[in-house]
Write a protein that holds these residues in place. Structure first.
Motif, short mmCIF file in Angstrom:
data_model
loop_
_atom_site.label_atom_id
_atom_site.label_comp_id
_atom_site.label_asym_id
_atom_site.label_seq_id
_atom_site.Cartn_x
_atom_site.Cartn_y
_atom_site.Cartn_z
N GLU A 97 -26.11 88.41 25.12
CA GLU A 97 -24.48 88.27 24.78
C GLU A 97 -23.98 87.02 24.47
OE1 GLU A 97 -23.32 91.06 27.27
OE2 GLU A 97 -23.52 93.33 26.71
N ALA A 98 -24.17 86.32 25.52
CA ALA A 98 -23.19 84.84 25.40
C ALA A 98 -23.40 84.27 24.32
CB ALA A 98 -23.52 84.35 26.63
N ARG A 99 -25.25 84.39 23.91
CA ARG A 99 -25.71 83.27 22.36
C ARG A 99 -24.60 83.72 21.30
NH1 ARG A 99 -30.33 84.39 23.64
NH2 ARG A 99 -30.25 82.71 24.92
N THR A 100 -23.88 85.73 21.35
CA THR A 100 -23.48 85.89 19.99
C THR A 100 -21.55 85.23 19.99
OG1 THR A 100 -22.62 88.04 21.16
CG2 THR A 100 -24.95 88.15 19.49
N LEU A 101 -21.68 84.67 20.89
CA LEU A 101 -20.56 83.77 20.65
C LEU A 101 -19.98 82.55 20.90
CD1 LEU A 101 -18.84 86.32 24.57
CD2 LEU A 101 -18.49 87.04 21.17
N LEU A 102 -21.18 82.00 20.38
CA LEU A 102 -21.20 80.74 20.62
C LEU A 102 -20.42 80.32 19.04
CD1 LEU A 102 -24.97 79.52 21.34
CD2 LEU A 102 -22.37 79.21 22.98
N SER A 103 -20.94 80.96 18.27
CA SER A 103 -20.32 80.84 16.83
C SER A 103 -18.98 80.82 17.14
CB SER A 103 -20.56 81.53 15.89
OG SER A 103 -20.53 82.85 16.17
N ASP A 104 -18.17 81.60 18.02
CA ASP A 104 -16.45 82.29 18.00
C ASP A 104 -15.65 80.53 18.97
OD1 ASP A 104 -13.73 82.43 18.69
OD2 ASP A 104 -14.53 84.83 19.12
N PRO A 105 -15.62 79.48 17.75
CA PRO A 105 -14.63 78.40 19.20
C PRO A 105 -13.57 79.07 20.30
CG PRO A 105 -14.63 78.78 16.68
CD PRO A 105 -14.83 79.79 16.94
N GLU A 106 -13.61 79.98 20.11
CA GLU A 106 -12.79 80.10 21.33
C GLU A 106 -13.11 80.39 22.45
OE1 GLU A 106 -9.49 82.66 20.09
OE2 GLU A 106 -8.34 81.91 19.15
N MET A 107 -14.46 81.05 22.07
CA MET A 107 -14.96 81.49 23.84
C MET A 107 -16.52 80.53 23.45
SD MET A 107 -13.66 84.37 24.15
CE MET A 107 -14.91 85.05 25.38
N ALA A 108 -16.26 79.79 22.44
CA ALA A 108 -17.54 78.86 22.86
C ALA A 108 -17.74 78.58 24.13
CB ALA A 108 -17.77 78.25 21.76
N GLU A 109 -17.16 77.69 24.07
CA GLU A 109 -17.36 77.05 25.78
C GLU A 109 -17.66 78.14 26.80
OE1 GLU A 109 -15.31 74.37 29.33
OE2 GLU A 109 -14.22 74.24 26.76
N LEU A 110 -16.81 79.32 27.26
CA LEU A 110 -17.09 80.21 27.86
C LEU A 110 -18.79 80.60 27.83
CD1 LEU A 110 -16.68 81.75 30.57
CD2 LEU A 110 -15.50 83.74 29.25
N ALA A 111 -19.03 80.69 26.59
CA ALA A 111 -20.42 81.36 26.17
C ALA A 111 -21.27 80.23 26.80
CB ALA A 111 -20.67 81.62 24.66
N ARG A 112 -21.54 78.99 26.17
CA ARG A 112 -22.46 78.34 26.74
C ARG A 112 -22.44 78.64 28.73
NH1 ARG A 112 -20.43 74.95 22.44
NH2 ARG A 112 -18.38 74.32 23.90
N LEU A 113 -21.27 78.42 29.06
CA LEU A 113 -21.54 78.66 30.74
C LEU A 113 -21.73 79.67 31.28
CD1 LEU A 113 -18.00 77.34 31.92
CD2 LEU A 113 -19.93 76.21 31.86
N GLU A 114 -22.26 80.78 30.39
CA GLU A 114 -22.15 82.13 30.94
C GLU A 114 -24.44 81.76 30.63
OE1 GLU A 114 -20.49 85.44 28.71
OE2 GLU A 114 -18.84 85.10 29.90
N LEU A 115 -24.51 81.12 29.89
CA LEU A 115 -25.63 80.90 28.56
C LEU A 115 -26.44 80.32 30.18
CD1 LEU A 115 -27.08 81.76 26.23
CD2 LEU A 115 -26.77 79.69 25.08
N ASP A 116 -25.84 78.81 30.39
CA ASP A 116 -26.69 78.38 31.07
C ASP A 116 -26.57 78.82 32.54
OD1 ASP A 116 -26.60 76.23 29.47
OD2 ASP A 116 -25.14 74.79 30.52
N ALA A 117 -25.79 79.69 33.42
CA ALA A 117 -25.81 80.72 34.65
C ALA A 117 -26.59 81.43 34.15
CB ALA A 117 -24.78 81.59 34.88
N ALA A 118 -27.65 82.25 33.50
CA ALA A 118 -28.44 83.01 32.89
C ALA A 118 -29.65 82.59 32.99
CB ALA A 118 -28.23 83.74 31.45
#
Length: 363
Positions: free
Chosen positions: A61-82
Protein backbone atom coordinates in the motif's frame (compact mmCIF):
# COMPACT_ATOMS: atom_id res chain seq x y z
CA UNK A 1 11.10 -18.70 0.25
CA UNK A 2 9.29 -18.46 3.56
CA UNK A 3 5.87 -18.61 1.94
CA UNK A 4 6.56 -21.96 0.29
CA UNK A 5 7.71 -23.52 3.55
CA UNK A 6 4.82 -22.10 5.57
CA UNK A 7 1.96 -22.74 3.14
CA UNK A 8 1.84 -26.44 4.01
CA UNK A 9 1.89 -25.70 7.74
CA UNK A 10 -0.87 -23.12 7.26
CA UNK A 11 -3.04 -25.75 5.61
CA UNK A 12 -2.31 -28.19 8.43
CA UNK A 13 -3.18 -25.52 11.02
CA UNK A 14 -6.52 -24.74 9.30
CA UNK A 15 -7.34 -28.45 9.07
CA UNK A 16 -6.59 -28.90 12.78
CA UNK A 17 -8.88 -26.01 13.71
CA UNK A 18 -11.68 -27.55 11.64
CA UNK A 19 -11.13 -30.97 13.18
CA UNK A 20 -11.16 -29.63 16.73
CA UNK A 21 -14.80 -28.65 16.19
CA UNK A 22 -15.75 -32.08 14.86
CA UNK A 23 -17.99 -34.00 17.32
CA UNK A 24 -16.24 -37.23 16.36
CA UNK A 25 -12.86 -35.80 17.33
CA UNK A 26 -14.24 -34.26 20.52
CA UNK A 27 -15.39 -37.71 21.63
CA UNK A 28 -11.93 -39.21 21.01
CA UNK A 29 -9.78 -38.04 23.92
CA UNK A 30 -6.47 -39.29 22.51
CA UNK A 31 -7.01 -37.71 19.08
CA UNK A 32 -8.24 -34.45 20.58
CA UNK A 33 -5.17 -34.29 22.84
CA UNK A 34 -2.88 -34.90 19.85
CA UNK A 35 -4.56 -32.16 17.83
CA UNK A 36 -4.54 -29.59 20.64
CA UNK A 37 -0.85 -30.31 21.27
CA UNK A 38 -0.01 -29.78 17.59
CA UNK A 39 -2.21 -26.66 17.52
CA UNK A 40 -0.21 -25.17 20.40
CA UNK A 41 3.04 -25.98 18.59
CA UNK A 42 1.95 -24.22 15.40
CA UNK A 43 0.20 -21.20 16.94
CA UNK A 44 3.36 -19.08 17.53
CA UNK A 45 4.45 -19.65 13.92
CA UNK A 46 1.01 -18.79 12.54
CA UNK A 47 0.82 -15.65 14.71
CA UNK A 48 4.15 -14.38 13.36
CA UNK A 49 3.19 -15.32 9.81
CA UNK A 50 -0.03 -13.29 10.02
CA UNK A 51 1.99 -10.30 11.20
CA UNK A 52 4.50 -10.82 8.38
CA UNK A 53 1.80 -10.92 5.69
CA UNK A 54 0.20 -7.85 7.30
CA UNK A 55 3.49 -6.01 6.97
CA UNK A 56 3.69 -7.12 3.34
CA UNK A 57 0.25 -5.60 2.69
CA UNK A 58 1.29 -2.35 4.37
CA UNK A 59 4.44 -2.21 2.26
CA UNK A 60 2.46 -2.74 -0.93
CA UNK A 61 0.00 0.00 0.00
CA UNK A 62 2.84 2.39 0.84
CA UNK A 63 4.54 1.61 -2.46
CA UNK A 64 1.47 2.72 -4.41
CA UNK A 65 1.69 6.14 -2.73
CA UNK A 66 5.30 6.83 -3.67
CA UNK A 67 4.20 8.55 -6.88
CA UNK A 68 2.00 10.98 -4.94
CA UNK A 69 4.15 14.07 -4.11
CA UNK A 70 2.08 14.86 -1.02
CA UNK A 71 2.26 11.31 0.36
CA UNK A 72 5.67 10.21 -0.88
CA UNK A 73 7.65 11.07 2.27
CA UNK A 74 5.14 9.38 4.59
CA UNK A 75 4.98 6.39 2.25
CA UNK A 76 8.78 6.01 2.33
CA UNK A 77 8.74 6.04 6.16
CA UNK A 78 6.03 3.39 6.24
CA UNK A 79 7.85 1.34 3.62
CA UNK A 80 11.12 1.49 5.58
CA UNK A 81 9.34 0.55 8.83
CA UNK A 82 7.59 -2.38 7.16
CA UNK A 83 10.84 -3.60 5.56
CA UNK A 84 12.66 -3.41 8.90
CA UNK A 85 9.94 -5.31 10.75
CA UNK A 86 9.70 -7.91 7.99
CA UNK A 87 13.43 -8.55 8.26
CA UNK A 88 13.04 -9.12 12.02
CA UNK A 89 10.07 -11.41 11.48
CA UNK A 90 11.94 -13.42 8.86
CA UNK A 91 14.63 -14.20 11.43
CA UNK A 92 12.04 -15.23 14.03
CA UNK A 93 10.17 -17.35 11.49
CA UNK A 94 13.38 -19.09 10.43
CA UNK A 95 13.95 -20.12 14.04
CA UNK A 96 10.39 -21.44 14.41
CA UNK A 97 10.78 -23.41 11.18
CA UNK A 98 13.82 -25.26 12.49
CA UNK A 99 13.29 -28.99 13.08
CA UNK A 100 11.49 -29.55 16.38
CA UNK A 101 12.05 -32.34 18.83
CA UNK A 102 8.79 -34.33 18.54
CA UNK A 103 8.90 -35.10 22.26
CA UNK A 104 9.22 -31.50 23.50
CA UNK A 105 5.63 -31.34 24.75
CA UNK A 106 5.68 -34.79 26.39
CA UNK A 107 5.73 -35.63 30.07
CA UNK A 108 8.97 -37.04 31.48
CA UNK A 109 10.36 -39.96 33.44
CA UNK A 110 13.31 -38.64 35.47
CA UNK A 111 15.94 -40.96 36.90
CA UNK A 112 18.72 -39.90 39.29
CA UNK A 113 21.47 -42.36 40.23
CA UNK A 114 24.35 -41.67 42.56
CA UNK A 115 27.65 -42.40 40.87
CA UNK A 116 31.19 -41.91 42.16
CA UNK A 117 31.44 -40.47 45.65
CA UNK A 118 29.38 -42.74 47.88
CA UNK A 119 27.15 -40.98 50.40
CA UNK A 120 28.17 -37.55 49.10
CA UNK A 121 26.88 -38.50 45.65
CA UNK A 122 23.57 -39.52 47.25
CA UNK A 123 23.32 -36.17 49.01
CA UNK A 124 24.01 -34.37 45.76
CA UNK A 125 21.23 -36.38 44.09
CA UNK A 126 18.88 -34.97 46.74
CA UNK A 127 20.22 -31.47 45.98
CA UNK A 128 19.52 -31.95 42.28
CA UNK A 129 15.98 -33.11 43.03
CA UNK A 130 15.40 -29.97 45.09
CA UNK A 131 16.91 -27.84 42.29
CA UNK A 132 14.57 -29.35 39.71
CA UNK A 133 11.53 -29.00 41.97
CA UNK A 134 12.34 -25.32 42.57
CA UNK A 135 12.79 -24.76 38.83
CA UNK A 136 9.23 -25.96 38.20
CA UNK A 137 7.62 -23.32 40.42
CA UNK A 138 5.27 -21.11 38.41
CA UNK A 139 5.80 -23.16 35.23
CA UNK A 140 2.89 -25.56 35.52
CA UNK A 141 5.17 -28.59 35.93
CA UNK A 142 4.63 -31.13 38.68
CA UNK A 143 7.04 -33.78 39.97
CA UNK A 144 5.78 -36.97 41.62
CA UNK A 145 8.10 -39.68 42.92
CA UNK A 146 7.55 -43.23 41.70
CA UNK A 147 10.36 -45.05 43.50
CA UNK A 148 13.35 -44.21 45.67
CA UNK A 149 16.28 -45.92 47.32
CA UNK A 150 17.70 -43.74 50.10
CA UNK A 151 21.38 -43.58 50.97
CA UNK A 152 22.63 -43.77 54.54
CA UNK A 153 22.85 -40.02 55.14
CA UNK A 154 19.42 -39.12 53.77
CA UNK A 155 20.30 -38.72 50.10
CA UNK A 156 19.29 -40.96 47.22
CA UNK A 157 21.27 -43.75 45.69
CA UNK A 158 18.47 -43.98 43.12
CA UNK A 159 15.27 -42.05 42.42
CA UNK A 160 12.61 -42.37 39.72
CA UNK A 161 9.99 -39.64 39.28
CA UNK A 162 7.39 -38.41 36.82
CA UNK A 163 7.29 -34.81 35.61
CA UNK A 164 3.95 -33.76 34.18
CA UNK A 165 2.99 -30.56 32.42
CA UNK A 166 3.12 -28.88 29.03
CA UNK A 167 6.69 -28.79 27.70
CA UNK A 168 8.13 -31.02 30.45
CA UNK A 169 10.59 -32.76 28.13
CA UNK A 170 11.58 -29.49 26.47
CA UNK A 171 12.42 -28.09 29.91
CA UNK A 172 14.33 -31.18 31.11
CA UNK A 173 16.06 -32.73 28.09
CA UNK A 174 19.21 -30.67 28.62
CA UNK A 175 19.71 -32.29 32.04
CA UNK A 176 20.50 -35.80 30.85
CA UNK A 177 24.06 -36.82 31.47
CA UNK A 178 26.60 -36.82 34.28
CA UNK A 179 26.50 -33.97 36.82
CA UNK A 180 29.72 -33.50 38.79
CA UNK A 181 29.96 -31.72 42.14
CA UNK A 182 33.15 -30.44 43.78
CA UNK A 183 32.74 -29.46 47.43
CA UNK A 184 33.70 -30.28 50.99
CA UNK A 185 31.32 -33.01 52.23
CA UNK A 186 29.63 -32.61 55.60
CA UNK A 187 31.48 -35.73 56.78
CA UNK A 188 34.91 -34.39 55.76
CA UNK A 189 36.96 -33.53 58.89
CA UNK A 190 40.04 -32.13 57.18
CA UNK A 191 38.35 -29.64 54.86
CA UNK A 192 39.28 -31.44 51.66
CA UNK A 193 37.25 -30.94 48.49
CA UNK A 194 35.75 -34.14 47.10
CA UNK A 195 34.43 -34.84 43.62
CA UNK A 196 31.21 -36.83 43.25
CA UNK A 197 28.81 -37.55 40.41
CA UNK A 198 25.14 -38.17 39.77
CA UNK A 199 23.84 -39.53 36.47
CA UNK A 200 20.56 -38.10 35.20
CA UNK A 201 18.32 -39.81 32.64
CA UNK A 202 15.40 -37.92 31.08
CA UNK A 203 12.96 -40.14 29.18
CA UNK A 204 9.93 -38.73 27.33
CA UNK A 205 6.72 -40.53 28.20
CA UNK A 206 5.03 -42.18 25.25
CA UNK A 207 1.47 -43.16 24.41
CA UNK A 208 0.56 -46.84 24.41
CA UNK A 209 0.18 -46.83 20.63
CA UNK A 210 3.67 -45.31 20.19
CA UNK A 211 5.58 -48.31 21.54
CA UNK A 212 5.06 -52.03 21.07
CA UNK A 213 4.87 -53.56 24.55
CA UNK A 214 3.53 -57.11 24.67
CA UNK A 215 2.09 -57.54 28.17
CA UNK A 216 2.66 -61.28 27.81
CA UNK A 217 6.38 -60.47 28.09
CA UNK A 218 5.91 -58.51 31.32
CA UNK A 219 5.95 -60.20 34.73
CA UNK A 220 4.10 -58.33 37.46
CA UNK A 221 5.06 -58.95 41.10
CA UNK A 222 3.44 -57.30 44.11
CA UNK A 223 5.09 -56.90 47.49
CA UNK A 224 5.01 -54.83 50.63
CA UNK A 225 6.37 -51.30 50.20
CA UNK A 226 9.45 -50.50 52.25
CA UNK A 227 11.41 -47.47 53.38
CA UNK A 228 10.71 -43.79 52.92
CA UNK A 229 7.78 -43.23 50.64
CA UNK A 230 6.28 -46.59 51.51
CA UNK A 231 5.57 -45.85 55.14
CA UNK A 232 1.93 -44.99 54.46
CA UNK A 233 1.29 -48.20 52.54
CA UNK A 234 3.42 -50.82 54.24
CA UNK A 235 0.46 -52.65 55.79
CA UNK A 236 -0.64 -53.96 52.37
CA UNK A 237 1.07 -55.47 49.34
CA UNK A 238 0.75 -52.29 47.29
CA UNK A 239 4.21 -52.06 45.73
CA UNK A 240 4.58 -53.32 42.16
CA UNK A 241 7.57 -54.60 40.21
CA UNK A 242 7.17 -54.89 36.42
CA UNK A 243 9.85 -56.92 34.66
CA UNK A 244 10.08 -56.99 30.87
CA UNK A 245 11.59 -60.17 29.39
CA UNK A 246 12.87 -61.32 32.79
CA UNK A 247 16.14 -63.24 32.74
CA UNK A 248 17.08 -62.19 29.20
CA UNK A 249 19.61 -59.60 27.96
CA UNK A 250 16.60 -57.41 27.10
CA UNK A 251 15.35 -57.32 30.71
CA UNK A 252 14.01 -54.01 32.01
CA UNK A 253 12.81 -53.81 35.61
CA UNK A 254 10.66 -51.04 37.07
CA UNK A 255 9.59 -50.74 40.71
CA UNK A 256 6.82 -48.40 41.91
CA UNK A 257 6.01 -48.29 45.60
CA UNK A 258 5.33 -44.67 46.48
CA UNK A 259 1.63 -44.74 45.63
CA UNK A 260 -0.99 -46.03 48.06
CA UNK A 261 -2.84 -48.09 45.46
CA UNK A 262 -1.57 -51.28 43.88
CA UNK A 263 -3.54 -50.46 40.73
CA UNK A 264 -2.00 -46.98 40.49
CA UNK A 265 1.49 -48.37 41.11
CA UNK A 266 0.96 -50.94 38.35
CA UNK A 267 -0.22 -48.26 35.90
CA UNK A 268 2.77 -46.08 36.72
CA UNK A 269 5.22 -49.00 36.47
CA UNK A 270 3.92 -49.89 32.99
CA UNK A 271 4.09 -46.24 31.95
CA UNK A 272 7.72 -45.99 33.01
CA UNK A 273 8.45 -49.33 31.36
CA UNK A 274 7.05 -48.06 28.05
CA UNK A 275 9.19 -44.93 28.30
CA UNK A 276 12.32 -46.99 28.93
CA UNK A 277 11.51 -49.38 26.12
CA UNK A 278 10.88 -46.49 23.71
CA UNK A 279 14.19 -44.94 24.74
CA UNK A 280 15.95 -48.23 24.13
CA UNK A 281 14.42 -48.55 20.67
CA UNK A 282 15.52 -45.01 19.79
CA UNK A 283 19.04 -45.69 20.97
CA UNK A 284 19.28 -48.95 19.04
CA UNK A 285 18.67 -47.04 15.84
CA UNK A 286 21.94 -45.21 16.41
CA UNK A 287 24.32 -47.64 18.11
CA UNK A 288 24.11 -50.69 20.33
CA UNK A 289 21.97 -50.37 23.45
CA UNK A 290 24.83 -50.34 25.90
CA UNK A 291 26.82 -47.69 24.03
CA UNK A 292 23.76 -45.49 23.58
CA UNK A 293 22.79 -45.78 27.21
CA UNK A 294 26.27 -44.75 28.32
CA UNK A 295 26.11 -41.75 25.96
CA UNK A 296 23.21 -40.41 28.01
CA UNK A 297 23.89 -41.40 31.61
CA UNK A 298 27.46 -42.61 31.41
CA UNK A 299 29.10 -44.89 33.93
CA UNK A 300 29.16 -42.27 36.67
CA UNK A 301 32.92 -41.98 36.43
CA UNK A 302 34.33 -38.66 37.68
CA UNK A 303 35.84 -37.88 34.26
CA UNK A 304 32.48 -37.93 32.47
CA UNK A 305 30.42 -34.78 32.81
CA UNK A 306 28.03 -32.37 31.16
CA UNK A 307 28.06 -29.92 34.06
CA UNK A 308 30.23 -29.18 37.10
CA UNK A 309 28.99 -27.57 40.32
CA UNK A 310 32.01 -26.01 42.01
CA UNK A 311 31.12 -24.85 45.52
CA UNK A 312 34.52 -23.38 46.34
CA UNK A 313 34.27 -21.02 43.35
CA UNK A 314 30.48 -20.54 43.62
CA UNK A 315 30.22 -21.48 39.96
CA UNK A 316 28.33 -23.88 37.73
CA UNK A 317 30.01 -24.73 34.42
CA UNK A 318 28.10 -26.35 31.59
CA UNK A 319 30.69 -28.09 29.45
CA UNK A 320 28.51 -28.11 26.32
CA UNK A 321 28.90 -24.34 26.12
CA UNK A 322 31.99 -22.25 25.53
CA UNK A 323 33.52 -18.94 26.51
CA UNK A 324 31.72 -16.69 28.98
CA UNK A 325 28.41 -18.41 28.20
CA UNK A 326 29.37 -21.59 30.03
CA UNK A 327 29.59 -20.26 33.62
CA UNK A 328 26.66 -19.48 35.94
CA UNK A 329 26.11 -18.45 39.56
CA UNK A 330 25.95 -21.56 41.76
CA UNK A 331 23.53 -20.15 44.34
CA UNK A 332 21.00 -19.10 41.72
CA UNK A 333 21.18 -22.41 39.87
CA UNK A 334 20.73 -24.52 43.01
CA UNK A 335 17.64 -22.47 43.86
CA UNK A 336 16.10 -23.57 40.59
CA UNK A 337 17.49 -20.89 38.27
CA UNK A 338 18.07 -23.21 35.33
CA UNK A 339 16.46 -20.90 32.74
CA UNK A 340 19.72 -19.11 31.75
CA UNK A 341 21.49 -22.44 31.17
CA UNK A 342 18.59 -23.84 29.17
CA UNK A 343 18.34 -20.66 27.09
CA UNK A 344 22.08 -20.74 26.32
CA UNK A 345 21.92 -24.40 25.25
CA UNK A 346 18.87 -23.76 23.08
CA UNK A 347 20.57 -20.76 21.50
CA UNK A 348 23.69 -22.82 20.73
CA UNK A 349 21.57 -25.55 19.17
CA UNK A 350 19.68 -23.04 17.01
CA UNK A 351 22.94 -21.54 15.78
CA UNK A 352 24.15 -24.98 14.70
CA UNK A 353 20.84 -25.75 12.98
CA UNK A 354 20.77 -22.41 11.17
CA UNK A 355 24.36 -22.87 10.03
CA UNK A 356 23.52 -26.33 8.70
CA UNK A 357 20.46 -24.97 6.88
CA UNK A 358 22.57 -22.25 5.28
CA UNK A 359 25.26 -24.74 4.28
CA UNK A 360 22.77 -27.09 2.62
CA UNK A 361 20.49 -24.44 1.13
CA UNK A 362 20.22 -24.58 -2.69
CA UNK A 363 22.33 -22.01 -4.51
Amino acid sequence: MLSGRIDELSREYAAIERSMGDPGVLSNAAEYTRLTRRHRELTPLMTLWREYTGQQTQAEEARTLLSDPEMAELARLELDAAASRMAELEGELEVLLLPRDPFDSHDVILELRAGAGGDEAGLFAADLLRMYTRSFEGRGLKLSIADTSESDLGGYSRLVAEINGEGAYKAMKWEKGVHRVQRIPATETQGRIHTSTVTVAVLPQVEQEDVQLDLAEVRIDVFRAQGAGGQGVNTTDSAVRATYRAGTPDEIMVVCQDGRSQIKNKEKALQILRARLAERQREERVVSEREARSSQVGSGDRSEKIRTYNYAQNRVTDHRLSGDDKNFDLGSVMEGGLAPITAALERAEREVQLAEMTEHAPA
